[in-house]
Scaffold this active site. Structure first.
Site, PDB file in Angstrom:
ATOM      1  N   GLU A 218     -33.194  45.211   2.335  1.00 27.21           N
ATOM      2  CA  GLU A 218     -31.731  45.204   2.254  1.00 27.21           C
ATOM      3  C   GLU A 218     -31.307  43.792   2.642  1.00 27.21           C
ATOM      4  OE1 GLU A 218     -29.780  47.776   1.358  1.00 27.21           O
ATOM      5  OE2 GLU A 218     -31.352  49.275   1.200  1.00 27.21           O
ATOM      6  N   CYS A 252     -22.638  41.809   5.256  1.00 26.83           N
ATOM      7  CA  CYS A 252     -23.490  41.538   4.093  1.00 26.83           C
ATOM      8  C   CYS A 252     -22.745  41.739   2.779  1.00 26.83           C
ATOM      9  CB  CYS A 252     -24.736  42.403   4.135  1.00 26.83           C
ATOM     10  SG  CYS A 252     -24.366  44.154   4.208  1.00 26.83           S
TER      11      CYS A 252
HETATM   12  P1  NAD Z   1     -32.723  37.828   9.923  1.00 27.45           P
HETATM   13  O1  NAD Z   1     -33.507  37.980   8.689  1.00 27.45           O
HETATM   14  O2  NAD Z   1     -32.741  36.521  10.617  1.00 27.45           O
HETATM   15  O3  NAD Z   1     -33.187  38.896  11.029  1.00 27.45           O
HETATM   16  C1  NAD Z   1     -33.293  40.279  10.763  1.00 27.45           C
HETATM   17  C2  NAD Z   1     -34.399  40.872  11.606  1.00 27.45           C
HETATM   18  O4  NAD Z   1     -35.620  40.226  11.282  1.00 27.45           O
HETATM   19  C3  NAD Z   1     -34.208  40.719  13.111  1.00 27.45           C
HETATM   20  O5  NAD Z   1     -34.544  41.952  13.731  1.00 27.45           O
HETATM   21  C4  NAD Z   1     -35.194  39.642  13.488  1.00 27.45           C
HETATM   22  O6  NAD Z   1     -35.761  39.806  14.780  1.00 27.45           O
HETATM   23  C5  NAD Z   1     -36.285  39.783  12.455  1.00 27.45           C
HETATM   24  N1  NAD Z   1     -36.951  38.499  12.171  1.00 27.45           N
HETATM   25  C6  NAD Z   1     -36.408  37.246  12.258  1.00 27.45           C
HETATM   26  N2  NAD Z   1     -37.333  36.332  11.918  1.00 27.45           N
HETATM   27  C7  NAD Z   1     -38.468  37.000  11.609  1.00 27.45           C
HETATM   28  C8  NAD Z   1     -39.764  36.610  11.178  1.00 27.45           C
HETATM   29  N3  NAD Z   1     -40.063  35.323  11.015  1.00 27.45           N
HETATM   30  N4  NAD Z   1     -40.675  37.565  10.942  1.00 27.45           N
HETATM   31  C9  NAD Z   1     -40.374  38.877  11.105  1.00 27.45           C
HETATM   32  N5  NAD Z   1     -39.163  39.309  11.501  1.00 27.45           N
HETATM   33  C10 NAD Z   1     -38.209  38.399  11.761  1.00 27.45           C
HETATM   34  O7  NAD Z   1     -31.241  38.275   9.539  1.00 27.45           O
HETATM   35  P2  NAD Z   1     -29.946  38.266  10.436  1.00 27.45           P
HETATM   36  O8  NAD Z   1     -29.512  36.863  10.688  1.00 27.45           O
HETATM   37  O9  NAD Z   1     -30.112  39.179  11.612  1.00 27.45           O
HETATM   38  O10 NAD Z   1     -28.898  38.971   9.452  1.00 27.45           O
HETATM   39  C11 NAD Z   1     -28.179  38.269   8.503  1.00 27.45           C
HETATM   40  C12 NAD Z   1     -28.684  38.510   7.103  1.00 27.45           C
HETATM   41  O11 NAD Z   1     -28.854  39.876   6.867  1.00 27.45           O
HETATM   42  C13 NAD Z   1     -27.718  38.041   6.043  1.00 27.45           C
HETATM   43  O12 NAD Z   1     -28.421  37.423   4.999  1.00 27.45           O
HETATM   44  C14 NAD Z   1     -27.086  39.336   5.541  1.00 27.45           C
HETATM   45  O13 NAD Z   1     -26.583  39.286   4.249  1.00 27.45           O
HETATM   46  C15 NAD Z   1     -28.221  40.267   5.653  1.00 27.45           C
HETATM   47  N6  NAD Z   1     -27.735  41.631   5.766  1.00 27.45           N
HETATM   48  C16 NAD Z   1     -27.964  42.507   4.762  1.00 27.45           C
HETATM   49  C17 NAD Z   1     -27.469  43.801   4.867  1.00 27.45           C
HETATM   50  C18 NAD Z   1     -27.696  44.827   3.792  1.00 27.45           C
HETATM   51  O14 NAD Z   1     -27.420  45.985   4.055  1.00 27.45           O
HETATM   52  N7  NAD Z   1     -28.173  44.467   2.621  1.00 27.45           N
HETATM   53  C19 NAD Z   1     -26.765  44.179   5.999  1.00 27.45           C
HETATM   54  C20 NAD Z   1     -26.560  43.254   6.989  1.00 27.45           C
HETATM   55  C21 NAD Z   1     -27.052  41.982   6.890  1.00 27.45           C
END
Ligand code: NAD
Length: 464
Positions: A218, A252
């Site tokens: 997502e 998002c």
């Molecule tokens: P992110 O990808 O930085 O982090 C999400 C999760 O991934 C966190 O729990 C984090 O600890 C983990 N993570 C971070 N780096 C990692 C790595 N190297 N390896 C494994 N796991 C890792 O995203 P964010 O900044 O928390 O959220 C923002 C993004 O999420 C935006 O792009 C937004 O559009 C998207 N988003 C999508 C939806 C949807 O429903 N499609 C909903 C909300 C947010």
């Protein structure tokens, strides 16, 4: 105060093994057991709303009303929806059996996948952790959830609440950062469900590939809102401003940028200013803030870059990480603000002459958005965008609201992710569909065992 990995690799493996063993015992295959779990989740959440509300306020500056509307309320709707329908979703379905398999009875049996991992982001830390969990539980799985370290108080509150509702063998919360997530991704879960950025989505998919396990991503992207010349401009402006100002644009499915018919851009801008003013608390009042310094500075650079054409709003308070809604007129799709998902209260406005031109621009410069919104009274224009652009989901004459209907599967396409959940779609996402053909032993047609030419005409007759 982001929480680093506390659990060791060994701790995580033990937790995973305990969940697997619990799953193997089979309790979660029983639908009434799953329903009991969902009810427990509902009750425990109700009892701890204050704890969650406070955590969300501290982590993100969300008011309780906004938190209820966009987080808790959505979770409750999903739970009630699942409780009402789960017995129907989970029942085996008898399907037809062709004549050449005479004597057999065919059925489809949805069964849980097993032990699943849910990794969540920080922007809607309750909803995006618990709605996938509701689906995973409804389908009869055990689940490990890892909320984001960037909303640490909410992660801790979720841990407290889920611990009260479930034994760890069934549902466990692991707090921690990217390293913890990586350690979890090294375990052979039966399904990986990830919400977050495209960058991390790629990592998750690679890791899941090593286990040959299914993965749901997502992700985000640049979701356009198109305003056609025949749109009801006042209501369009109000709904766009509402969708963009929610959680300071860190949503998002927020409208990322506007594509506006050049004939109505001026009145629309005036209406947007009015609506943003009505909807946004002043910098002195409490209100949603940007999640951290790095994101704040990124947004500030966009505000200051002349290429992006800031012309209204954008006042900010660096200390409290607050930014007021801003309207921008970037030179083109090549401008910096159009190169990435904005994830903040900045709204670039580009114009078009004919709607086909706007459609082509989306297809060329920012394809596969998570959401698309079209404001128009014309069915032909609505259709041009709804059918002519690949996007996850969206709304006609509104923003964001599609995700609140549990009857609508929610998910992206390609760059914005794949696999959809919410409501019944979530149940199927976390279920394996087992197909069974139950054959009678009271007779055994000898024809099927023959390979000679003489039986061919029978095979031809029944298998065509
Ligand atoms: P992110 O990808 O930085 O982090 C999400 C999760 O991934 C966190 O729990 C984090 O600890 C983990 N993570 C971070 N780096 C990692 C790595 N190297 N390896 C494994 N796991 C890792 O995203 P964010 O900044 O928390 O959220 C923002 C993004 O999420 C935006 O792009 C937004 O559009 C998207 N988003 C999508 C939806 C949807 O429903 N499609 C909903 C909300 C947010």
């Amino acid at each position: 105060m982001a929480r680093e990995s506390l659990e060791t690799v060994e701790d995580l493996r033990t937790l995973f093994e305990r969940q697997k063993a619990f799953f193997q015992k089979g309790a979660t295959r029983d639908v009434s057991y799953r329903m009991e779990g969902l009810r427990r989740l509902q009750e425990t959440l109700r009892r701890h709303e204050e704890l969650l509300g406070k955590a969300l306020e501290e982590d993100l500056g969300k008011s309780f009303t906004e938190a209820y509307l966009t987080e808790l309320g959505i979770v409750y709707v999903e739970i009630s929806h699942a409780l009402q329908r789960l017995p129907r979703w989970a029942r085996p379905r008898t399907v037809g059996t062709p004549l050449f398999l005479w004597g057999g009875k065919s059925s489809i049996l949805p069964v849980p996948k097993g032990t699943v991992l849910i990794i969540a982001p920080w922007n809607y830390p309750v909803q995006l952790t618990l709605v996938p969990l509701v689906a995973a539980l409804a389908a009869g799985n055990t689940a490990v959830v890892k909320p984001s370290e960037l909303a640490p108080r909410t992660a801790a509150a979720l841990k407290t609440i889920l611990r009260k509702a479930f034994p760890e063998e069934w549902v466990a919360v692991v707090e921690g950062d990217a390293q913890t997530a990586q350690n979890l991704l090294d375990l052979p879960f039966d399904h990986f469900f990830f919400t977050g950025s495209q960058r991390v989505g790629r990592i998750v998919m690679e890791k899941a590939a090593r286990h040959l396990a299914p993965v749901t991503l997502e992700l985000g992207g640049k979701s356009p809102a198109i305003v056609h010349r025949d749109a009801r401009l006042e209501v369009a402006a109000r709904r766009i401003a509402w969708g963009k100002s929610m959680n300071a644009g860190q949503t998002c499915v927020a409208p990322d940028y506007l594509l506006v018919d050049e004939g109505v851009v001026e009145p629309l801008v005036e209406a947007l200013k009015k609506e943003f003013r009505n909807l946004t608390p002043s910098l002195e009042e409490p209100g949603p803030r940007i999640i951290n310094e790095a994101h704040f500075q990124r947004l500030k650079r966009h505000l200051e870059d002349p290429e992006n054409g800031l012309f209204w709003g954008g006042e900010h308070d660096e200390e409290r990480l607050r930014i007021q809604p801003a309207l921008l007129r970037p030179r083109s799709f090549e401008s910096p603000v159009m190169q990435e998902e904005i994830f903040g209260p900045l709204l670039p406005i580009l114009t078009y002459r004919e709607p086909e031109e706007a459609r082509d621009a989306v297809l060329t410069y920012a394809p596969y958005p998570l959401a698309l919104y079209v404001f128009s009274e014309s069915p032909a224009v609505q259709k041009l965008f709804v059918e002519g652009v690949p996007f996850g989901g969206g709304a006609v004459n509104d923003t964001l609201v599609h995700l609140a209907n549990p009857e609508l599967p929610f998910g992206g396409i390609r760059h914005s992710g794949f696999g959809a959940y919410h409501g019944e779609a979530g149940f199927w996402l976390f279920s394996h569909v087992k197909s069974i053909l139950e054959q009678s032993t009271s007779f055994d047609l000898p024809l099927r065992y023959r390979r000679d030419r003489r039986v061919l005409r029978w095979f031809r007759r029944f298998m065509r």
